[in-house]
Motif scaffolding. Sequence first.
Motif, PDB file in Angstrom:
ATOM      1  N   PRO A 105       0.827  -1.227   0.000  1.00 17.60           N
ATOM      2  CA  PRO A 105       0.000   0.000   0.000  1.00 17.60           C
ATOM      3  C   PRO A 105       0.849   1.260   0.000  1.00 17.60           C
ATOM      4  O   PRO A 105       0.478   2.267  -0.601  1.00 17.60           O
ATOM      5  N   ARG A 106       2.006   1.220   0.666  1.00 19.78           N
ATOM      6  CA  ARG A 106       2.875   2.394   0.704  1.00 19.78           C
ATOM      7  C   ARG A 106       3.366   2.757  -0.694  1.00 19.78           C
ATOM      8  O   ARG A 106       3.371   3.936  -1.070  1.00 19.78           O
ATOM      9  N   LEU A 107       3.761   1.739  -1.484  1.00 17.89           N
ATOM     10  CA  LEU A 107       4.230   2.016  -2.833  1.00 17.89           C
ATOM     11  C   LEU A 107       3.092   2.526  -3.713  1.00 17.89           C
ATOM     12  O   LEU A 107       3.296   3.397  -4.562  1.00 17.89           O
ATOM     13  N   GLN A 108       1.888   2.017  -3.505  1.00 20.22           N
ATOM     14  CA  GLN A 108       0.739   2.511  -4.263  1.00 20.22           C
ATOM     15  C   GLN A 108       0.479   3.982  -3.937  1.00 20.22           C
ATOM     16  O   GLN A 108       0.149   4.777  -4.825  1.00 20.22           O
ATOM     17  N   ARG A 109       0.664   4.358  -2.681  1.00 17.40           N
ATOM     18  CA  ARG A 109       0.468   5.767  -2.306  1.00 17.40           C
ATOM     19  C   ARG A 109       1.493   6.659  -2.982  1.00 17.40           C
ATOM     20  O   ARG A 109       1.199   7.814  -3.324  1.00 17.40           O
ATOM     21  N   VAL A 110       2.713   6.142  -3.164  1.00 22.03           N
ATOM     22  CA  VAL A 110       3.724   6.917  -3.895  1.00 22.03           C
ATOM     23  C   VAL A 110       3.248   7.176  -5.321  1.00 22.03           C
ATOM     24  O   VAL A 110       3.348   8.298  -5.833  1.00 22.03           O
ATOM     25  N   LEU A 111       2.720   6.144  -5.980  1.00 18.70           N
ATOM     26  CA  LEU A 111       2.185   6.314  -7.330  1.00 18.70           C
ATOM     27  C   LEU A 111       1.071   7.360  -7.348  1.00 18.70           C
ATOM     28  O   LEU A 111       1.016   8.222  -8.235  1.00 18.70           O
ATOM     29  N   ASP A 112       0.187   7.272  -6.362  1.00 15.96           N
ATOM     30  CA  ASP A 112      -0.989   8.139  -6.361  1.00 15.96           C
ATOM     31  C   ASP A 112      -0.651   9.601  -6.110  1.00 15.96           C
ATOM     32  O   ASP A 112      -1.424  10.497  -6.484  1.00 15.96           O
ATOM     33  N   THR A 113       0.482   9.882  -5.468  1.00 16.57           N
ATOM     34  CA  THR A 113       0.861  11.286  -5.248  1.00 16.57           C
ATOM     35  C   THR A 113       1.299  11.963  -6.541  1.00 16.57           C
ATOM     36  O   THR A 113       1.333  13.195  -6.610  1.00 16.57           O
ATOM     37  N   LEU A 114       1.627  11.176  -7.566  1.00 17.37           N
ATOM     38  CA  LEU A 114       2.047  11.730  -8.858  1.00 17.37           C
ATOM     39  C   LEU A 114       0.792  12.012  -9.685  1.00 17.37           C
ATOM     40  O   LEU A 114       0.432  11.280 -10.592  1.00 17.37           O
ATOM     41  N   GLU A 115       0.139  13.119  -9.361  1.00 14.55           N
ATOM     42  CA  GLU A 115      -1.204  13.383  -9.889  1.00 14.55           C
ATOM     43  C   GLU A 115      -1.222  13.549 -11.403  1.00 14.55           C
ATOM     44  O   GLU A 115      -2.134  13.049 -12.079  1.00 14.55           O
ATOM     45  N   TYR A 116      -0.230  14.239 -11.967  1.00 14.09           N
ATOM     46  CA  TYR A 116      -0.225  14.493 -13.407  1.00 14.09           C
ATOM     47  C   TYR A 116       0.993  13.881 -14.102  1.00 14.09           C
ATOM     48  O   TYR A 116       1.362  14.307 -15.198  1.00 14.09           O
ATOM     49  N   SER A 117       1.574  12.889 -13.463  1.00 10.48           N
ATOM     50  CA  SER A 117       2.690  12.145 -14.055  1.00 10.48           C
ATOM     51  C   SER A 117       2.292  10.676 -14.153  1.00 10.48           C
ATOM     52  O   SER A 117       2.236   9.990 -13.132  1.00 10.48           O
ATOM     53  N   PRO A 118       1.977  10.206 -15.347  1.00  5.45           N
ATOM     54  CA  PRO A 118       1.625   8.785 -15.491  1.00  5.45           C
ATOM     55  C   PRO A 118       2.758   7.915 -14.955  1.00  5.45           C
ATOM     56  O   PRO A 118       3.934   8.122 -15.274  1.00  5.45           O
ATOM     57  N   ALA A 119       2.413   6.936 -14.128  1.00 10.85           N
ATOM     58  CA  ALA A 119       3.430   6.073 -13.530  1.00 10.85           C
ATOM     59  C   ALA A 119       2.851   4.695 -13.283  1.00 10.85           C
ATOM     60  O   ALA A 119       1.660   4.543 -13.014  1.00 10.85           O
ATOM     61  N   PHE A 120       3.720   3.697 -13.389  1.00  7.81           N
ATOM     62  CA  PHE A 120       3.300   2.327 -13.086  1.00  7.81           C
ATOM     63  C   PHE A 120       4.484   1.532 -12.558  1.00  7.81           C
ATOM     64  O   PHE A 120       5.639   1.957 -12.656  1.00  7.81           O
TER      65      PHE A 120
END
Length: 275
Positions: A105-120
């Motif tokens: 979940p912590r790594l998913q939260r890192v992804l989600d903070t990148l609001e306008y930067s597509p990331a996977f």
Amino acid sequence: MTDANPLGTYLRDRRAKLDPTTFGLPLQRRRTPGLRREEVAQRANVSATWYTWLEQGRGGAPSADVLDRIARAMMLTDAEREHLFLLGLGRPPEARYHAIDGISPRLQRVLDTLEYSPAFVRTATWDILAWNRAAAAVLTDYSTLPEGQRNVLRMMFHDSRVRAAQPNWQAVARYVVASFRADVARAGAARNVQSLVDELCATSPEFAAMWRDNDVQGRHGDGVKTLQHPVAGSLSMEFSGFAVDGRPDLTMVIYNPATPDDADKIRALVASRPK
């Protein structure tokens, strides 16, 4: 002071930290903590005498197979197993790939903070494990795909939308195949992907031809990618790939808009998605 027998010291330390009850062994009549030498030897299927010599630095260089059996006998973690090989043979063990179901979940939260930067986040076999809202808006809405179909190679050769988004599909596909081959070999995952490779060879002549070329592409940590988005039109993004700390089998890929115009397009795409 230099340890003259670091392998033996490490083995004794690991053995002393093992809980006998974890292995179904009785606690009574033990003068020292941990497992006895003969108990480790029995679990590793080596002679107690030879294992004792190994701890004492008298047994000569162990084989990789013996070290692997000792690592399993002691239930070492991947990091501990690697350290054991470095001490015993001066090199890490051969890569051993483990299939992964998801991320923390912590790594998913890192992804989600990148609001306008597509990331996977993808695995060494190029399966997409997790993504953010911007990736779903700009790249692919992976949530609409069954888990088994969220593979970059499969999408590159069988998803018409992904193919149409690549202005120079041939070059991109060749790069993906060559990078995939290198990552799979590095991770020791050749057997894990054999069914996927066989499937793509049978269903895509283009993939079969590229795979037969045996090209290997080294890691490129960054670059620029241009996409032809069906709504926003041409999009240019700078991308960077990062190894996930403690998880060398995972890569996080982040795309940032290359120009202010690209940033405006991405913001509009993200805003148009339902929350």
